[in-house]
Scaffold this active site. Sequence first.
Site, PDB file in Angstrom:
ATOM      1  N   GLU A 270       0.830  -1.196   0.000  1.00 53.10           N
ATOM      2  CA  GLU A 270       0.000   0.000   0.000  1.00 53.10           C
ATOM      3  C   GLU A 270       0.873   1.258   0.000  1.00 53.10           C
ATOM      4  O   GLU A 270       1.925   1.307   0.636  1.00 53.10           O
ATOM      5  CB  GLU A 270      -0.896  -0.005   1.242  1.00 53.10           C
ATOM      6  CG  GLU A 270      -1.803   1.209   1.337  1.00 53.10           C
ATOM      7  CD  GLU A 270      -2.511   1.338   2.676  1.00 53.10           C
ATOM      8  OE1 GLU A 270      -3.570   1.992   2.719  1.00 53.10           O
ATOM      9  OE2 GLU A 270      -2.005   0.802   3.689  1.00 53.10           O
ATOM     10  N   LYS A 346      -9.912   2.149  -1.885  1.00 55.04           N
ATOM     11  CA  LYS A 346      -9.954   1.798  -0.467  1.00 55.04           C
ATOM     12  C   LYS A 346     -11.257   2.314   0.118  1.00 55.04           C
ATOM     13  O   LYS A 346     -11.624   3.481  -0.068  1.00 55.04           O
ATOM     14  CB  LYS A 346      -8.754   2.396   0.269  1.00 55.04           C
ATOM     15  CG  LYS A 346      -8.610   1.926   1.709  1.00 55.04           C
ATOM     16  CD  LYS A 346      -7.313   2.431   2.338  1.00 55.04           C
ATOM     17  CE  LYS A 346      -7.116   1.911   3.750  1.00 55.04           C
ATOM     18  NZ  LYS A 346      -5.847   2.386   4.342  1.00 55.04           N
ATOM     19  N   CYS A 380      -5.296  -2.760   3.026  1.00 53.95           N
ATOM     20  CA  CYS A 380      -4.933  -2.557   4.430  1.00 53.95           C
ATOM     21  C   CYS A 380      -6.125  -2.628   5.376  1.00 53.95           C
ATOM     22  O   CYS A 380      -6.617  -3.714   5.685  1.00 53.95           O
ATOM     23  CB  CYS A 380      -4.173  -1.240   4.569  1.00 53.95           C
ATOM     24  SG  CYS A 380      -3.263  -1.084   6.139  1.00 53.95           S
TER      25      CYS A 380
END
Length: 515
Positions: A270, A346, A380
């Site tokens: 990331e 995300k 993440c």
Amino acid sequence: MSEEFNDVSPFEMSMVVRQLERSDIAKILAMQKVCFPGMEPWEESQLLSHLAIFPEGQFVAELDGEIIGSCSSLIVNFDEYDDRHTWDDISAEGYITNHNPEGYNLYGIEVMVHPDYRRMKVGQRLYDARKELAQRLNLKSIIIGGRIPNYHRFAHEMTAREYVSAVSRHKIYDPVLTFQIMNDFTLMRVNPNYLPDDKASKKYATLMEWNNVDYKATTKRHYKTSYPVRICVVQYLMRKISSFDDLAHQCEYFVDVASDANSDFVVFPEIFTTQLMSFLDEPSPSRAVRKMTEYTPQYIELFTNLAVRYNVNIIGGSHFVEEDDEEIYNIAYLFRRDGSIEKQYKIHITPNERKWWGISAGDSVRVFDTDCGKIAIQVCYDIEFPELARIATDKGAMIIFTPFCTEDRQGYLRVRYCAQARAVENQIYTVISGTVGNLPQTENMDIQYAQSAIFAPSDFEFARDGIVGETNANLEMVLIGDVDLEILRRQRQDGTVKQLKDRRHDVYRVVYKKE
């Protein structure tokens, strides 16, 4: 013949059977409520899944532009299913994510005809479309789990098996079973508890089969013993650089390593591109991140070229991108080796991302087709929300890639433990790739902690401890490991435990609200 009858067009009708289209779905949902009152109808997400996974097997019958019938199906290796399977078992709870293009049997999971248009041989046309599909795809047979909707009238005086026998000998008429017999389907067995909400059939179903007499065995088709996919995970060292070219050279080195190992995927961490901030000379984090987004075209061009040149699919970590709405998003890109590109936003933004950089959230869970099966990317923090992995699995994902960036052991362990949990809960492979090293001059990216890994479900056929492989902590290195999608598929059907099949949808359900 009189002149006024030369033009017969006003008397013509148009009856066609064609492939289902997305624009048909609302009409199908409305028709189902009329065809099967009291039974649980399709959900839009299920029909969208049919179109995404096996569009060739979904048909509608249309009369003068109005949809009056439909049918749904998938391909399976029927020998791999229990004799007493249910509709939920064989259809993956209506999502057909168990569809197997290498299978031998076309399995029909629903046929319906609008009541106003019955006795027009609409069902016959839909069955013929299935038979033509089975012949075209060289499938051994068509199998269906058929309702026996008149059984409730006789349940007080005979068993389901006796009822089926009477219908087969034409002593009793059943609108479904009689029709299937007349269409050359033969009885295999009677299954109890097939459709829990089918009160008319008392939950029973007849398992029927039509054999394709034109089927030709071919050496090109065989029972697949393995489907290996090789993954190269990059644990990337963050250090000061002086130009974008420095970043490009480091990335190409790792892609070259992955390619030399014949990897199918190479995975970067990331926001590893925040390494660019080390030479931007901008002390304000919010202004630095906007400067960094100016390198988005170079980033995309770099990884597109690397994917094609080195013949490997690249999960390009994630990168901050400023879009037309002037918002900045944390986006993970999939660069396929054929040159095509996909992206996953995300969805859950951490407090630090909001505080330092003003990052905005995405709102879509995507699953991507690749030459190694369906995959998902969850960046993440997203892997720490189990609903997202369940949605991706229901959409057909077999591997979830998680690029991550954490600054301490506690943050890292949250990602690791959750990725391992997702692998067990969903009978799926998960991959985590993180950053290590330091960027002393870069605000909020000064320290890193990572130990990258590939995780599997926990069962006999998988790696011990459910860990395919892992790197050493906090060292720049790569991890190369193989995962087997065929073992995964078989274990979902017949593992020690079957988390996907054993879910209690009568008690709970994850509902995805946005497509």
